[in-house]
Structures are given as structure tokens and as C-alpha cells.
Write a protein that holds these residues in place. Sequence first.
Motif, mmCIF file in Angstrom:
data_model
loop_
_atom_site.group_PDB
_atom_site.id
_atom_site.type_symbol
_atom_site.label_atom_id
_atom_site.label_comp_id
_atom_site.label_asym_id
_atom_site.label_seq_id
_atom_site.Cartn_x
_atom_site.Cartn_y
_atom_site.Cartn_z
ATOM 1 N N PHE A 220 21.799 -40.406 11.081
ATOM 2 C CA PHE A 220 21.781 -39.958 9.687
ATOM 3 C C PHE A 220 21.119 -38.588 9.559
ATOM 4 O O PHE A 220 20.280 -38.203 10.368
ATOM 5 C CB PHE A 220 21.031 -40.981 8.818
ATOM 6 N N TYR A 221 21.533 -37.865 8.532
ATOM 7 C CA TYR A 221 20.991 -36.532 8.257
ATOM 8 C C TYR A 221 20.815 -36.386 6.756
ATOM 9 O O TYR A 221 21.703 -36.747 5.968
ATOM 10 C CB TYR A 221 21.944 -35.455 8.768
ATOM 11 N N MET A 244 23.378 -38.660 4.784
ATOM 12 C CA MET A 244 24.763 -38.787 5.220
ATOM 13 C C MET A 244 24.859 -39.185 6.691
ATOM 14 O O MET A 244 23.919 -38.969 7.472
ATOM 15 C CB MET A 244 25.517 -37.479 4.971
ATOM 16 N N THR A 245 25.984 -39.743 7.041
ATOM 17 C CA THR A 245 26.219 -40.239 8.398
ATOM 18 C C THR A 245 26.776 -39.134 9.284
ATOM 19 O O THR A 245 27.682 -38.395 8.888
ATOM 20 C CB THR A 245 27.219 -41.405 8.379
ATOM 21 N N ILE A 246 26.229 -39.013 10.490
ATOM 22 C CA ILE A 246 26.713 -38.017 11.443
ATOM 23 C C ILE A 246 27.952 -38.565 12.139
ATOM 24 O O ILE A 246 27.905 -39.589 12.825
ATOM 25 C CB ILE A 246 25.629 -37.683 12.479
ATOM 26 N N LYS A 257 30.094 -37.404 7.755
ATOM 27 C CA LYS A 257 31.227 -38.267 7.401
ATOM 28 C C LYS A 257 31.553 -38.211 5.910
ATOM 29 O O LYS A 257 32.735 -38.103 5.526
ATOM 30 C CB LYS A 257 30.911 -39.707 7.812
ATOM 31 N N GLU A 258 30.546 -38.295 5.066
ATOM 32 C CA GLU A 258 30.781 -38.435 3.628
ATOM 33 C C GLU A 258 31.463 -37.217 3.014
ATOM 34 O O GLU A 258 32.174 -37.336 2.013
ATOM 35 C CB GLU A 258 29.455 -38.699 2.905
ATOM 36 N N ILE A 259 31.237 -36.036 3.581
ATOM 37 C CA ILE A 259 31.875 -34.836 3.045
ATOM 38 C C ILE A 259 32.865 -34.234 4.042
ATOM 39 O O ILE A 259 33.484 -33.210 3.762
ATOM 40 C CB ILE A 259 30.826 -33.779 2.643
#
Length: 299
Positions: A220-221, A244-246, A257-259
Motif C-alpha cells: 500500500f501507498y 492505494m494498492t501497489i 491500482k485504484e487510479i
Amino acid sequence: MGLKICIDAGHHGLRDNEGYYGYYESAFVWKIHLALIEELKKYKDVEIVTTRQDINEKVPFDKDVSEIKTENRARGRKAVGCDLFISLHTNACDTPSVDRAVVFHSVRLPFADMATRFGKKLYALFAAEFGSTQKYQISQVTMSKTITDWDYYGVLVGASSVGVRGIIIEHSFHTNAAFCKWAMKDGSAEKVAKADAEAIAEQFKLELKREKRTYEIGGFYTILKGDKYTNGKAVPSRYIGDVMTIADVMNGAIRLKEINSWVVVPEAEEQEDHVHQGGHLHRRRVTLVVAAEVHQNAF
């Protein structure tokens, strides 16, 4: 070339110099000195010594040596071999409304630039934290009207006697109720220490240490203020603080991932780790070496 600094928690004991709301100068400056040590450890090539190891410790002095006739002077002399000596205090006066920072530097070994940096940092902090509007004061105090080449304050006499520039920082006034109320809150001493450390870092051009951070697929970041995409455009402010998930990694950037976008991780050096999946070799993880300050301000 490194910096060696001597930090003096100005008063010993838990209950020396009482203010409002259960405040004691000795207890507060002891907290500041502990937090300041931790703040300065974040910088490269900084060596720290202190004048006492315990809040109740009194520094012994030699009554037969002319320049070490008091404990204060003995504390100052603990700075031998250092580049800077600082003694941490809060002040007192007969006017309860006074809440400014006052910074004294030595008559024998002046250091006005350093004193001013402390004053500016504390002025900004106190204005933000408890509404102080009083500008900091920078001062030198001579032994007397006739002895003008000798410091009045013993710690500065002691420091200058071993060739070290000394500073006394009065972090506001414990005769001011608003300051004491703020100082008794959790985290206040740490905020003061951070301001002091930043002043020192600016004066001596210190660099923050670097640390290794590992980003891996599935990790995560948190989006930070100032983050940019690999095309140079800023990540929209509406994402700041989002976790967000890497989804993927590469040298100097991670894909979120999310964007579904690549975000730059500054000053990165890649160390790849691979894993076999379905007969193919996949990159699983990357270690990025980044400056310690990159993740200090998320919002």
C-alpha cells in the motif's frame, strides 16, 4: 564534516520553577531535550552530548578553578570539543501577558545568526499554537556595566571558556497562562524540539538521513502532497491522504491500482526481487532509497 552539539536541559529536578496548570520549567525542558535528541538523530553526521544523564543530576564543579565556580559554568564546559552549546529554558517575569521567545547568545563568542534562527522558528510556532503575537527577542547580557567583555550567564561563560559558541533559548514564559496551558498538552515539547532542530539544520546546512523503503506488488501507498505522475503532472489534490494498492513497480515509480497510474517516488534506486508464476518470471518487489523527509508531510 559533522556537527557536534551539546544540549543542556536548563534545570534539574521535576519541580523547579512552577508556572500555571501544574507546569514546571525543569520537567518541560527535560522533555524538549529528549525530543530534540531524537529530532537531531534524523540528520546526517550529527554527534550529540548532554550535560546530564538524569533529570535529578547536578553537575559537579571545582571550587578551586576560577572559571568553574558554579554548576552552571561546569555545565557549559561540558561542551568542550563541540560546535554549539544550547541551554533550554522557559522564562519568567512580572508581566503575565509576556509570552515571546527570548534567545541569548554569548558576549565572548557571539552567534547572532543562530540565535535569530531559533527566534524565528519559535515565533512562528507560538503564533500558530497558542496565538502569541509578540516578536522574539535576541539579546546579549554582560557581566556588569563595567565588565562588558564577559557573559552574565554561567553556562555561556563555561561554554566560551572551552571555545564553544553558546546559546540560551527561553521558550516563552511560564508566567504566561496561555503558554503553560499549551505546554501541558501532549506533543507540545516535541513541536518545540522540532522547531529547534530545524533552526540548527538550517544554520549548519544539515542533510536528513536516507532510509530504505520497500514497495511491493500488493502493498500500500499513501498519496502525499506534491506527488506527481511519471508524465510530470501533479496527482490531483482530491487523492491526498488516500491509501492505494501497489499494482506494479519499476525504477523510480509505482503503479497504483485504484487510479491505474504510475506515481513517481523521488530519488529512487531499484533492487529487484523476482518470483516464478505460471512458468514466467515476474517482478515482485522493488526497494527504493528515498530521503527521510519525503514522507513527513502527508497532508
